[in-house]
Design an enzyme around this catalytic site. Sequence first.
Site, PDB file in Angstrom:
ATOM      1  N   SER A 170      -6.736   7.160   9.437  1.00  0.00           N
ATOM      2  CA  SER A 170      -6.778   5.849  10.077  1.00  0.00           C
ATOM      3  C   SER A 170      -7.014   5.978  11.580  1.00  0.00           C
ATOM      4  O   SER A 170      -7.785   5.216  12.172  1.00  0.00           O
ATOM      5  CB  SER A 170      -5.481   5.080   9.804  1.00  0.00           C
ATOM      6  N   ASP A 171      -6.361   6.933  12.221  1.00  0.00           N
ATOM      7  CA  ASP A 171      -6.631   7.210  13.631  1.00  0.00           C
ATOM      8  C   ASP A 171      -8.093   7.581  13.837  1.00  0.00           C
ATOM      9  O   ASP A 171      -8.733   7.149  14.800  1.00  0.00           O
ATOM     10  CB  ASP A 171      -5.747   8.357  14.119  1.00  0.00           C
TER      11      ASP A 171
END
Length: 423
Positions: A170-171
């Site tokens: 997600s980062d």
Amino acid sequence: MAPLANVRVLDLSNVLAGPFCGYNLARLGAEVIKVEKPAGGDLARQLGADPAMARRAMGLSFIAVNAGKQSISIDLKDPQGKEIFLRLVAISDVVLENFRPGVMNRLGVGYEVLSKQNPRLIYCAISGFGQSGPWSHRPAYDQIVQGLSGAMSVTGDASSAPLRTGFPISDTFAGLTASFAISAALVDQRQTGRGRFIDVSLLESTLAAMGWIVSNQLNGDIDPSPIGNENFTAAPSGTFRTATGPLNIAANEQRQFEKLCDIIGRSDLKTHPDFAARQSRKDNRNALSVQLNQALAARSAEEWEVVFNAAGVPAGRVLSVPEILAEQQVTGRDFVETLTMSNAEGKPMRVPRPGFKIDNTFSQPSNPPVLGQETAKWLTKIGLGERDINRLAEQGVISGPELKRSDLADQLIAESIIGDAAK
């Protein structure tokens, strides 16, 4: 010239999403200046598998996404530090940050303030859930977002799900999303002089990357479920067993399936009523896998990989990270780059470049910066004299490897670190 040459980015971000965005911009030619707090700088400086490097504030996590950048260390909570930052904003193109929404406003350097200082400014804010909505002020890390986004619910199989990915996806998605949004805004800035406010959400970046699964739910009323190493769009498409180990096969098209059957000596599967049509293969994927695994046990994964690919049936072994980094496909394209810095044992540090080349080339990155490495240089560029710079360093407003702090400033910074750790 690199595509983003003559673009200056002030990167206030920490750890991964923002720094990965800044790394991509730097490798595209932008002048990326990390703006770090004097008390320790980017948290990633303390992270990674080598404790000795972390003690040097050069943690392996930091090295991975900060090569090619500069660093200045300024206390934005101090009015003098804020004034320095505003003067830097006036001569920059982009400000990048990944604080929780509202933090920059509380510091007095939010978008409204900065855009008055520089109307051309592109301001990109990366956060867990975006700048608005009921979750906007919630703390968020990659794992939290992976769970909330539904990504964990479809990762693994019925016995192992929910399962997080083996890296902070997600980062990473958010960093990539921010990179292309900033690049697009820079095109418009160059043409019209217009500034932009870009709001990047880890949650939305992850959901956007899950487009096929999300579309099936929105438009087909299908609740996604974890199916392990199988591909929900086709069969046989997944991970299969061979004599030596797992092999991924993606026979997604009819002709690929028929070619696969011929190669493994099971031509009868092409006309079997359970497997002859695309949908029937999906409906009976488990039974089909049993038949394929039995046939594939006759040869090694390495052998099958060569034979299938030569026949136009996509196939690939399941490799470890060391194995793929040693493959000629990776080494021959110079994906891993060697820096001029070394670890405590004298081993050169290496970094992965971004996943693209432009004109079949890439410039060699400079080493990740020491905390505050360019503080004095940039303060000189905006008009501060040596006396003022030394005074600010003594007060703890700025820091850098060649700047002297007073004992009182060191004490205050130490108390700040202890206070942050206690929160």
